[in-house]
Design a protein around this motif. Structure first.
Motif, PDB file in Angstrom:
ATOM      1  N   ASP A   1      -4.047   7.517  -4.241  1.00  0.00           N
ATOM      2  CA  ASP A   1      -3.031   8.505  -3.896  1.00  0.00           C
ATOM      3  C   ASP A   1      -2.156   7.986  -2.769  1.00  0.00           C
ATOM      4  O   ASP A   1      -2.650   7.353  -1.839  1.00  0.00           O
ATOM      5  N   VAL A   2      -0.870   8.254  -2.882  1.00  0.00           N
ATOM      6  CA  VAL A   2       0.065   7.950  -1.796  1.00  0.00           C
ATOM      7  C   VAL A   2       1.010   9.136  -1.645  1.00  0.00           C
ATOM      8  O   VAL A   2       1.246   9.885  -2.591  1.00  0.00           O
ATOM      9  N   MET A   3       1.560   9.287  -0.463  1.00  0.00           N
ATOM     10  CA  MET A   3       2.481  10.369  -0.181  1.00  0.00           C
ATOM     11  C   MET A   3       3.882   9.946  -0.585  1.00  0.00           C
ATOM     12  O   MET A   3       4.387   8.933  -0.098  1.00  0.00           O
TER      13      MET A   3
ATOM     14  N   LYS B   1      -3.150  16.434   3.940  1.00  0.00           N
ATOM     15  CA  LYS B   1      -4.504  16.812   4.372  1.00  0.00           C
ATOM     16  C   LYS B   1      -5.547  16.324   3.374  1.00  0.00           C
ATOM     17  O   LYS B   1      -6.592  15.789   3.752  1.00  0.00           O
ATOM     18  N   ASN B   2      -5.253  16.474   2.074  1.00  0.00           N
ATOM     19  CA  ASN B   2      -6.194  16.030   1.038  1.00  0.00           C
ATOM     20  C   ASN B   2      -6.366  14.519   1.033  1.00  0.00           C
ATOM     21  O   ASN B   2      -7.487  14.013   0.878  1.00  0.00           O
ATOM     22  N   ILE B   3      -5.276  13.787   1.190  1.00  0.00           N
ATOM     23  CA  ILE B   3      -5.362  12.322   1.228  1.00  0.00           C
ATOM     24  C   ILE B   3      -6.190  11.882   2.430  1.00  0.00           C
ATOM     25  O   ILE B   3      -7.056  11.015   2.316  1.00  0.00           O
ATOM     26  N   LYS B   4      -5.951  12.508   3.581  1.00  0.00           N
ATOM     27  CA  LYS B   4      -6.707  12.158   4.783  1.00  0.00           C
ATOM     28  C   LYS B   4      -8.192  12.469   4.602  1.00  0.00           C
ATOM     29  O   LYS B   4      -9.056  11.660   4.957  1.00  0.00           O
ATOM     30  N   ALA B   5      -8.503  13.618   4.026  1.00  0.00           N
ATOM     31  CA  ALA B   5      -9.909  13.986   3.793  1.00  0.00           C
ATOM     32  C   ALA B   5     -10.580  13.001   2.844  1.00  0.00           C
ATOM     33  O   ALA B   5     -11.730  12.602   3.060  1.00  0.00           O
TER      34      ALA B   5
END
Length: 124
Positions: free
Chosen positions: A36-38, A70-74
């Protein structure tokens, strides 16, 4: 595609080639869709809402961007935690795994020799 809201606002609509270049870049960044990337920034919400003349869209985009960040960081934190656990488990396994039979025999022989040496020193 552009680093700031002001530059994006003033820029012309991207060409088909520019869009393809961005798509290729994203494909590389995501390892062909495996990671995943932003893609959007918070400030993109205002531009998109202005472009579509939907002011409420800005709030929804900003909320979505925050949620995805937030989801990517988690997810990244979970991966790091899993790696730490695997690393600690590997160290524990190495420390508690008995040596192979040949090494075990050699170790027993050394222990017996040391015991014999101690016994002979006590007697002598």
């Amino acid at each position: 595609m552009y680093p700031t809201r002001n530059i994006s606002r003033k820029a012309p609509i991207p060409t088909h080639e520019q869009c393809k270049a961005v798509a290729n870049l994203i494909q590389k960044q995501t390892n062909d869709g495996q990671e995943d990337v932003m893609l959007l920034q918070i400030w993109n919400g205002k531009l998109l809402a202005e472009r579509f003349k939907l002011p409420q869209m800005q709030i929804e985009i900003e909320r979505a961007v925050e949620q995805v960040e937030k989801n990517i960081k988690a997810k990244e934190e979970l991966v790091e935690e899993k790696q730490e656990i695997e690393k600690a488990t590997a160290i524990t396994r190495v420390a508690t795994t008995p040596p192979p039979p040949k090494q075990q025999r050699q170790q027993q022989q050394r222990q017996q020799q040391q015991q014999q040496q101690r016994s002979s020193k006590k007697m002598g």
